[in-house]
Design an enzyme around this catalytic site. Structure first.
Site, mmCIF file in Angstrom:
data_model
loop_
_atom_site.group_PDB
_atom_site.id
_atom_site.type_symbol
_atom_site.label_atom_id
_atom_site.label_comp_id
_atom_site.label_asym_id
_atom_site.label_seq_id
_atom_site.Cartn_x
_atom_site.Cartn_y
_atom_site.Cartn_z
ATOM 1 N N HIS A 136 21.395 19.340 13.042
ATOM 2 C CA HIS A 136 20.741 19.114 14.339
ATOM 3 C C HIS A 136 19.841 20.335 14.540
ATOM 4 O O HIS A 136 20.327 21.453 14.652
ATOM 5 C CB HIS A 136 21.802 19.027 15.442
ATOM 6 C CG HIS A 136 21.224 18.862 16.817
ATOM 7 N ND1 HIS A 136 21.596 17.842 17.659
ATOM 8 C CD2 HIS A 136 20.305 19.572 17.506
ATOM 9 C CE1 HIS A 136 20.920 17.928 18.796
ATOM 10 N NE2 HIS A 136 20.143 18.978 18.733
ATOM 11 N N HIS B 121 28.011 8.176 27.125
ATOM 12 C CA HIS B 121 28.536 8.890 28.298
ATOM 13 C C HIS B 121 28.664 7.861 29.416
ATOM 14 O O HIS B 121 27.951 6.851 29.425
ATOM 15 C CB HIS B 121 27.559 9.985 28.738
ATOM 16 C CG HIS B 121 27.362 11.060 27.712
ATOM 17 N ND1 HIS B 121 28.283 12.052 27.472
ATOM 18 C CD2 HIS B 121 26.339 11.282 26.843
ATOM 19 C CE1 HIS B 121 27.827 12.852 26.510
ATOM 20 N NE2 HIS B 121 26.660 12.406 26.097
ATOM 21 N N ASN C 100 31.820 16.504 16.927
ATOM 22 C CA ASN C 100 31.907 17.195 18.225
ATOM 23 C C ASN C 100 32.794 16.456 19.225
ATOM 24 O O ASN C 100 32.421 16.195 20.348
ATOM 25 C CB ASN C 100 30.509 17.436 18.818
ATOM 26 C CG ASN C 100 29.728 16.157 19.041
ATOM 27 O OD1 ASN C 100 29.978 15.149 18.380
ATOM 28 N ND2 ASN C 100 28.789 16.189 19.967
ATOM 29 N N ASP D 287 22.446 7.880 16.248
ATOM 30 C CA ASP D 287 22.945 8.971 17.096
ATOM 31 C C ASP D 287 23.601 8.390 18.356
ATOM 32 O O ASP D 287 23.431 8.927 19.460
ATOM 33 C CB ASP D 287 21.844 9.972 17.466
ATOM 34 C CG ASP D 287 22.421 11.260 18.058
ATOM 35 O OD1 ASP D 287 23.645 11.473 17.957
ATOM 36 O OD2 ASP D 287 21.654 12.063 18.615
ATOM 37 N N HIS E 67 28.590 9.112 17.428
ATOM 38 C CA HIS E 67 29.616 9.905 18.124
ATOM 39 C C HIS E 67 30.560 8.903 18.790
ATOM 40 O O HIS E 67 30.172 8.267 19.767
ATOM 41 C CB HIS E 67 28.983 10.791 19.197
ATOM 42 C CG HIS E 67 27.953 11.741 18.672
ATOM 43 N ND1 HIS E 67 28.233 13.061 18.373
ATOM 44 C CD2 HIS E 67 26.638 11.568 18.392
ATOM 45 C CE1 HIS E 67 27.120 13.656 17.937
ATOM 46 N NE2 HIS E 67 26.138 12.769 17.940
ATOM 47 N N PHE E 68 31.751 8.733 18.231
ATOM 48 C CA PHE E 68 32.678 7.742 18.780
ATOM 49 C C PHE E 68 33.763 8.406 19.649
ATOM 50 O O PHE E 68 34.675 7.737 20.122
ATOM 51 C CB PHE E 68 33.283 6.879 17.668
ATOM 52 C CG PHE E 68 32.340 5.784 17.145
ATOM 53 C CD1 PHE E 68 31.085 5.578 17.700
ATOM 54 C CD2 PHE E 68 32.735 4.964 16.097
ATOM 55 C CE1 PHE E 68 30.227 4.571 17.228
ATOM 56 C CE2 PHE E 68 31.891 3.937 15.617
ATOM 57 C CZ PHE E 68 30.642 3.754 16.182
ATOM 58 N N ARG E 69 33.719 9.750 19.792
ATOM 59 C CA ARG E 69 34.441 10.472 20.861
ATOM 60 C C ARG E 69 35.948 10.603 20.700
ATOM 61 O O ARG E 69 36.614 11.022 21.636
ATOM 62 C CB ARG E 69 34.166 9.844 22.227
ATOM 63 C CG ARG E 69 32.702 9.634 22.588
ATOM 64 C CD ARG E 69 31.961 10.930 22.654
ATOM 65 N NE ARG E 69 30.648 10.772 23.260
ATOM 66 C CZ ARG E 69 29.646 11.606 23.028
ATOM 67 N NH1 ARG E 69 29.794 12.646 22.215
ATOM 68 N NH2 ARG E 69 28.493 11.441 23.613
ATOM 69 N N HIS F 32 17.757 13.105 13.187
ATOM 70 C CA HIS F 32 16.943 12.722 14.365
ATOM 71 C C HIS F 32 15.677 13.561 14.599
ATOM 72 O O HIS F 32 15.567 14.287 15.582
ATOM 73 C CB HIS F 32 17.789 12.675 15.642
ATOM 74 C CG HIS F 32 18.751 13.802 15.892
ATOM 75 N ND1 HIS F 32 18.465 15.107 15.641
ATOM 76 C CD2 HIS F 32 19.991 13.780 16.415
ATOM 77 C CE1 HIS F 32 19.507 15.830 15.983
ATOM 78 N NE2 HIS F 32 20.432 15.066 16.457
HETATM 79 O O1 DOR Z 1 21.928 13.562 22.844
HETATM 80 C C1 DOR Z 1 22.848 13.960 22.136
HETATM 81 N N1 DOR Z 1 24.118 13.649 22.390
HETATM 82 N N2 DOR Z 1 22.570 14.753 21.085
HETATM 83 C C2 DOR Z 1 23.556 15.362 20.389
HETATM 84 O O2 DOR Z 1 23.249 16.109 19.502
HETATM 85 C C3 DOR Z 1 24.953 15.186 20.756
HETATM 86 C C4 DOR Z 1 25.141 13.918 21.454
HETATM 87 C C5 DOR Z 1 26.500 13.824 22.126
HETATM 88 O O3 DOR Z 1 27.509 14.075 21.445
HETATM 89 O O4 DOR Z 1 26.562 13.498 23.307
#
Ligand code: DOR
Length: 446
Positions: free
Chosen positions: A178, A313, A94, A309, A62-64, A236
């Site tokens: 997921h 944050h 996402n 994964d 997830h590179f946001r 995962h």
């Molecule tokens: O821990 C997680 N963080 N699991 C996920 O499925 C999404 C990911 C996130 O995008 O922060």
């Protein structure tokens, strides 16, 4: 592109380990052999007997970008990825807005072409109302369709049974899921809230995001895949009980494959006491018995691939109550080194690490011309010093969020250099910011 001769390497590839030199020309592997030292090359890199592996291909990050770039972006995290020996990544939908149609998918590819230091591909996200976008997705435009069969970061839950059925029946590409059952989780949350109010201890996370929640959802995914002969890849996996849903054996030819992630292989519930919300993720890190079973399943080829994964944050965001702290860990820089911890412990061989992080990922996704050290393939290579353990310190962390869950812990190896398409993207602590990755190419998987 300058040619490069790597000499004195201990090559690990396709189940073999041997001393060799590797000649790289025009971004590709031109020759692999015992005595290439006379061959002309613009640069000679002495591997000094260290391990030379095909670069890790991370099928879940997830590179946001777009929309959540205060946490991370394609440039910052791809720099960290190459520093960690990851030469290719497949990125999740996402972000904000979520990647739900061909236009947003194309925009992400265009942005990655500008800034990504590693090779890249993106998942199309599924929602309760984008089945038409999924049906019309050309093979190769996305690495797969990502289905959140359990709610996690963002609001991408697909819980309409008719839509789920249609996705498994009609998706033209691999479906990555997921798996956590949201109603089970919500009922557990209510129970714990009643008991603790807002002060639910972090140790409760694996009981709230429970084994039962995982098993219910992964069982449904496997049932749907069997019903429609879909190409399913379960992301995962975290519990011993779910392992019975999957077959041991080589990934090539499997219709249902499964992934484990580095943090679920490294941490277990005892680590919540020290790490707290820093290791809160979905699905949760569970018991030591689960971690042991996952490692054993990797070794017997029941688990097909290992990924990260990577889900960064900010520390400020993590610094909240159980319910406030977001789930996810930044991992790409330490993932491959963390796996050498299991090599030193005698749990995995280097050959197995290479298979799970590179060969099998390429086979799983029908990725073209990568994932192996073969003449003619793209030169995605990583030089690793696994001679002694290394401690991760915060000052070397390259993630935009600025921290690593492995701080104060031992990693089993150090990445010396990473080549992406024959270019040295990382060497001895320095990322070459002129290097750009390429878009990954895929054959059919349906
Ligand atoms: O821990 C997680 N963080 N699991 C996920 O499925 C999404 C990911 C996130 O995008 O922060």
């Amino acid at each position: 592109m300058p040619s490069l001769l790597i000499v004195n390497a201990e090559v690990v590839n396709e189940g073999r380990r041997f001393e060799a030199d590797v000649l790289v020309q025009d971004g590709r592997i031109a020759a692999v052999g015992p005595d290439l030292q006379g061959r002309p090359a613009e640069r000679v890199l002495d591997a000094g007997g260290r391990l030379l592996l095909p670069g890790m291909i991370d099928d879940q990050v997830h590179f946001r970008e777009p929309g959540l770039t205060h946490k991370a972006d394609l440039q910052s995290e791809s720099r960290a990825a190459v520093a960690g020996g990851i030469t290719s990544f497949m990125e999740m939908p996402n972000c904000k807005p979520p990647t739900l149609d061909a236009e947003r998918l194309a925009a992400k590819c265009a942005r990655a072409a500008e800034v990504s230091r590693a090779n890249y591909a993106f998942y199309l996200g599924a929602s309760n109302d984008n089945i038409d976008a999924i049906r019309s997705l050309p093979v190769g435009d996305a690495c797969g369709v990502k289905v959140f069969m359990g709610a996690s970061t963002g609001s991408m839950l697909v819980d309409d049974p008719t839509v789920l059925d249609a996705i498994f029946r009609d998706s033209p590409v691999l479906i990555a899921t997921h798996c956590e059952d949201t109603p089970t989780i919500l009922a557990n949350e209510a129970k714990y809230r009643e008991r603790y109010g807002e002060d639910v201890p972090m140790e409760a996370h694996p009981l709230i995001r429970s084994e039962a929640a995982c098993l219910k959802s992964s069982t449904l995914a496997v049932e749907l895949a069997r019903r429609h002969d879909a190409r399913l890849h379960v992301l995962h996996l975290t519990t011993a009980r779910e392992l019975a849903l999957f077959e041991p054996g080589p990934v090539a030819g499997k219709r249902i494959s499964v992934e484990a992630c580095v943090h679920h292989l490294y941490f277990d519930e005892r680590d919540y006491a020290d790490k707290g919300a820093l290791i809160k993720c979905n699905p949760a890190i569970k018991r030591a018995e689960d971690r042991e079973a996952l490692l054993a399943a990797v070794a017997e080829d029941r688990i097909d691939v290992i990924a990260t994964d990577h889900a960064p944050h900010l520390l400020e965001e993590k610094d909240g109550t159980y319910f406030q702290a977001p789930a996810g860990l930044p991992l790409v820089q330490d993932a491959l080194p963390s796996l050498f911890h299991h090599v030193h412990a005698g749990r995995l061989s280097v050959e197995q690490v290479v298979r799970k992080t590179s060969h099998a990922v390429a086979e799983c996704f029908n990725l073209q011309e990568r994932g192996f050290i073969r003449e003619g393939y793209w030169a995605d290579l990583v030089l690793v010093d696994a001679s002694s353990p290394v401690e991760r310190t915060r000052d070397q962390v390259l993630y935009k969020c600025g921290w690593s869950p492995f701080e104060g812990r031992e990693l089993g190896a150090r990445i010396i250099a990473t080549l992406v398409n024959g270019e040295v993207a990382y060497e001895n602590g320095r990322v070459d910011d002129a290097v750009r990755g390429r878009r990954l190419a895929f054959g059919p998987t349906r």
